[in-house]
Design a protein around this motif. Structure first.
Motif, PDB file in Angstrom:
ATOM      1  N   THR A  68       0.818  -1.205   0.000  1.00  0.00           N
ATOM      2  CA  THR A  68       0.000   0.000   0.000  1.00  0.00           C
ATOM      3  C   THR A  68       0.851   1.254   0.000  1.00  0.00           C
ATOM      4  O   THR A  68       0.460   2.280  -0.526  1.00  0.00           O
ATOM      5  CB  THR A  68      -0.908   0.009   1.252  1.00  0.00           C
ATOM      6  N   PHE A  69       2.041   1.167   0.570  1.00  0.00           N
ATOM      7  CA  PHE A  69       2.866   2.352   0.736  1.00  0.00           C
ATOM      8  C   PHE A  69       4.066   2.375  -0.206  1.00  0.00           C
ATOM      9  O   PHE A  69       5.017   3.109   0.011  1.00  0.00           O
ATOM     10  CB  PHE A  69       3.310   2.468   2.200  1.00  0.00           C
ATOM     11  N   GLY A  70       3.995   1.590  -1.283  1.00  0.00           N
ATOM     12  CA  GLY A  70       5.092   1.509  -2.232  1.00  0.00           C
ATOM     13  C   GLY A  70       5.354   2.791  -2.995  1.00  0.00           C
ATOM     14  O   GLY A  70       6.452   3.033  -3.466  1.00  0.00           O
ATOM     15  N   GLY A  71       4.381   3.679  -3.126  1.00  0.00           N
ATOM     16  CA  GLY A  71       4.546   4.895  -3.899  1.00  0.00           C
ATOM     17  C   GLY A  71       4.963   6.102  -3.090  1.00  0.00           C
ATOM     18  O   GLY A  71       4.939   7.228  -3.584  1.00  0.00           O
ATOM     19  N   LEU A  72       5.362   5.908  -1.847  1.00  0.00           N
ATOM     20  CA  LEU A  72       5.762   7.033  -1.006  1.00  0.00           C
ATOM     21  C   LEU A  72       7.115   7.582  -1.441  1.00  0.00           C
ATOM     22  O   LEU A  72       7.941   6.854  -1.989  1.00  0.00           O
ATOM     23  CB  LEU A  72       5.831   6.597   0.455  1.00  0.00           C
ATOM     24  N   PRO A  73       7.369   8.860  -1.192  1.00  0.00           N
ATOM     25  CA  PRO A  73       8.663   9.447  -1.541  1.00  0.00           C
ATOM     26  C   PRO A  73       9.813   8.707  -0.858  1.00  0.00           C
ATOM     27  O   PRO A  73       9.658   8.146   0.216  1.00  0.00           O
ATOM     28  CB  PRO A  73       8.567  10.882  -0.998  1.00  0.00           C
ATOM     29  N   MET A  74      10.983   8.757  -1.491  1.00  0.00           N
ATOM     30  CA  MET A  74      12.153   8.035  -0.983  1.00  0.00           C
ATOM     31  C   MET A  74      12.532   8.453   0.428  1.00  0.00           C
ATOM     32  O   MET A  74      13.027   7.645   1.202  1.00  0.00           O
ATOM     33  CB  MET A  74      13.358   8.252  -1.914  1.00  0.00           C
ATOM     34  N   GLU A  75      12.329   9.726   0.781  1.00  0.00           N
ATOM     35  CA  GLU A  75      12.740  10.172   2.108  1.00  0.00           C
ATOM     36  C   GLU A  75      11.829   9.651   3.217  1.00  0.00           C
ATOM     37  O   GLU A  75      12.123   9.783   4.391  1.00  0.00           O
ATOM     38  CB  GLU A  75      12.839  11.705   2.177  1.00  0.00           C
ATOM     39  N   THR A  76      10.707   9.054   2.843  1.00  0.00           N
ATOM     40  CA  THR A  76       9.804   8.483   3.839  1.00  0.00           C
ATOM     41  C   THR A  76      10.385   7.160   4.326  1.00  0.00           C
ATOM     42  O   THR A  76      10.745   6.303   3.548  1.00  0.00           O
ATOM     43  CB  THR A  76       8.402   8.241   3.229  1.00  0.00           C
ATOM     44  N   SER A  77      10.468   7.000   5.607  1.00  0.00           N
ATOM     45  CA  SER A  77      11.077   5.827   6.208  1.00  0.00           C
ATOM     46  C   SER A  77      10.066   4.691   6.330  1.00  0.00           C
ATOM     47  O   SER A  77       9.020   4.846   6.965  1.00  0.00           O
ATOM     48  CB  SER A  77      11.601   6.206   7.593  1.00  0.00           C
ATOM     49  N   TRP A  78      10.380   3.538   5.731  1.00  0.00           N
ATOM     50  CA  TRP A  78       9.505   2.372   5.854  1.00  0.00           C
ATOM     51  C   TRP A  78       9.437   1.923   7.312  1.00  0.00           C
ATOM     52  O   TRP A  78       8.404   1.481   7.788  1.00  0.00           O
ATOM     53  CB  TRP A  78       9.969   1.227   4.965  1.00  0.00           C
ATOM     54  N   GLU A  79      10.551   2.077   8.037  1.00  0.00           N
ATOM     55  CA  GLU A  79      10.553   1.665   9.437  1.00  0.00           C
ATOM     56  C   GLU A  79       9.504   2.443  10.232  1.00  0.00           C
ATOM     57  O   GLU A  79       8.820   1.897  11.076  1.00  0.00           O
ATOM     58  CB  GLU A  79      11.948   1.845  10.070  1.00  0.00           C
ATOM     59  N   GLY A  80       9.411   3.743   9.967  1.00  0.00           N
ATOM     60  CA  GLY A  80       8.417   4.562  10.656  1.00  0.00           C
ATOM     61  C   GLY A  80       7.003   4.161  10.311  1.00  0.00           C
ATOM     62  O   GLY A  80       6.135   4.055  11.182  1.00  0.00           O
ATOM     63  N   ILE A  81       6.761   3.917   9.027  1.00  0.00           N
ATOM     64  CA  ILE A  81       5.427   3.502   8.587  1.00  0.00           C
ATOM     65  C   ILE A  81       5.106   2.128   9.140  1.00  0.00           C
ATOM     66  O   ILE A  81       4.014   1.884   9.653  1.00  0.00           O
ATOM     67  CB  ILE A  81       5.339   3.501   7.048  1.00  0.00           C
ATOM     68  N   SER A  82       6.070   1.227   9.064  1.00  0.00           N
ATOM     69  CA  SER A  82       5.869  -0.124   9.575  1.00  0.00           C
ATOM     70  C   SER A  82       5.532  -0.091  11.060  1.00  0.00           C
ATOM     71  O   SER A  82       4.646  -0.819  11.531  1.00  0.00           O
ATOM     72  CB  SER A  82       7.124  -0.969   9.343  1.00  0.00           C
ATOM     73  N   SER A  83       6.205   0.774  11.790  1.00  0.00           N
ATOM     74  CA  SER A  83       5.958   0.897  13.226  1.00  0.00           C
ATOM     75  C   SER A  83       4.526   1.350  13.503  1.00  0.00           C
ATOM     76  O   SER A  83       3.842   0.798  14.372  1.00  0.00           O
ATOM     77  CB  SER A  83       6.956   1.878  13.834  1.00  0.00           C
ATOM     78  N   VAL A  84       4.063   2.342  12.738  1.00  0.00           N
ATOM     79  CA  VAL A  84       2.695   2.842  12.896  1.00  0.00           C
ATOM     80  C   VAL A  84       1.691   1.739  12.562  1.00  0.00           C
ATOM     81  O   VAL A  84       0.715   1.517  13.289  1.00  0.00           O
ATOM     82  CB  VAL A  84       2.454   4.090  12.028  1.00  0.00           C
TER      83      VAL A  84
END
Length: 163
Positions: free
Chosen positions: A43-59
C-alpha cells in the motif's frame, strides 16, 4: 466441527460484527479464535524516498496491536481462547496461506457489501479470500454508519429533488 477459526481484522469498527460471529461460533464449538492483522507493505510503495519504511511499519504494527487487542477483549469476555498474530504481506494471499499453515477450519471475514464499479476499481480482499482459501469462508456484512457507500447514498438522496 471447528477447532480453529481465523478472523482477519483491519481494526475498523465495522469488523467487530465479524469478530462477534467468529467468537460466537468458537464458543459453540469449543474452538480457538485466531486474530490476524496483515501489515500491507504494498500500500505504501509509492511514497517518496525520504519516507522511512521503518516509521510507517511501526505505525502499522501499532494499529495491528490495537486491532488484535479488540478481538482479544471480545473473545475473553465470552470465555473463548484467542491467539493473535501480526504479519506482513499481501492481505488476501497472507490470509489464505496463514489459514492453511495453521490448520484453520473456518475463516470469518467482514465485507463492505460494495458492488459494481466500486468493487471493480478497489478490489476486495474478502472476495479474493473466498475464491482462493482452502477452508470455508463465512462473510459477515459490516454495518457502519460511517461507510463510504452509505455516505455516498445519503448524499445522492439529498441531491435528488423531491416532488
Amino acid at each position: 466441527m471447528y477447532d480453529r477459526i481465523l478472523v482477519p481484522t483491519d481494526g475498523s469498527a465495522g469488523v467487530e460484527r465479524a469478530v462477534e460471529h467468529a467468537v460466537g461460533l468458537a464458543e459453540e464449538h469449543g474452538a480457538t479464535v485466531e486474530a490476524l492483522y496483515v501489515v500491507n507493505a504494498a500500500t505504501f510503495g509509492g511514497l517518496p524516498m525520504e519516507t522511512s519504511w521503518e516509521g510507517i511499519s511501526s505505525v502499522l504494527r501499532e494499529e495491528g496491536h490495537e486491532a488484535v487487542e479488540r478481538v482479544e477483549k471480545i473473545a475473553e469476555r465470552e470465555g473463548v481462547d484467542v491467539e493473535t498474530r501480526i504479519v506482513e504481506g499481501m492481505p488476501s494471499r497472507t490470509i489464505c496461506e496463514h489459514a492453511a499453515s495453521e490448520d484453520c477450519d473456518l475463516i470469518v471475514m467482514g465485507t463492505h457489501g460494495r458492488g459494481g464499479i466500486d468493487r471493480l476499481l478497489m478490489g476486495s480482499v474478502t472476495e479474493r479470500v473466498v475464491r482462493t482459501a482452502e477452508p470455508p469462508v463465512l462473510t459477515v456484512r459490516m454495518e457502519s454508519d460511517d461507510s463510504d457507500a452509505d455516505a455516498e447514498e445519503r448524499a445522492a438522496e439529498e441531491r435528488t429533488p423531491q416532488p
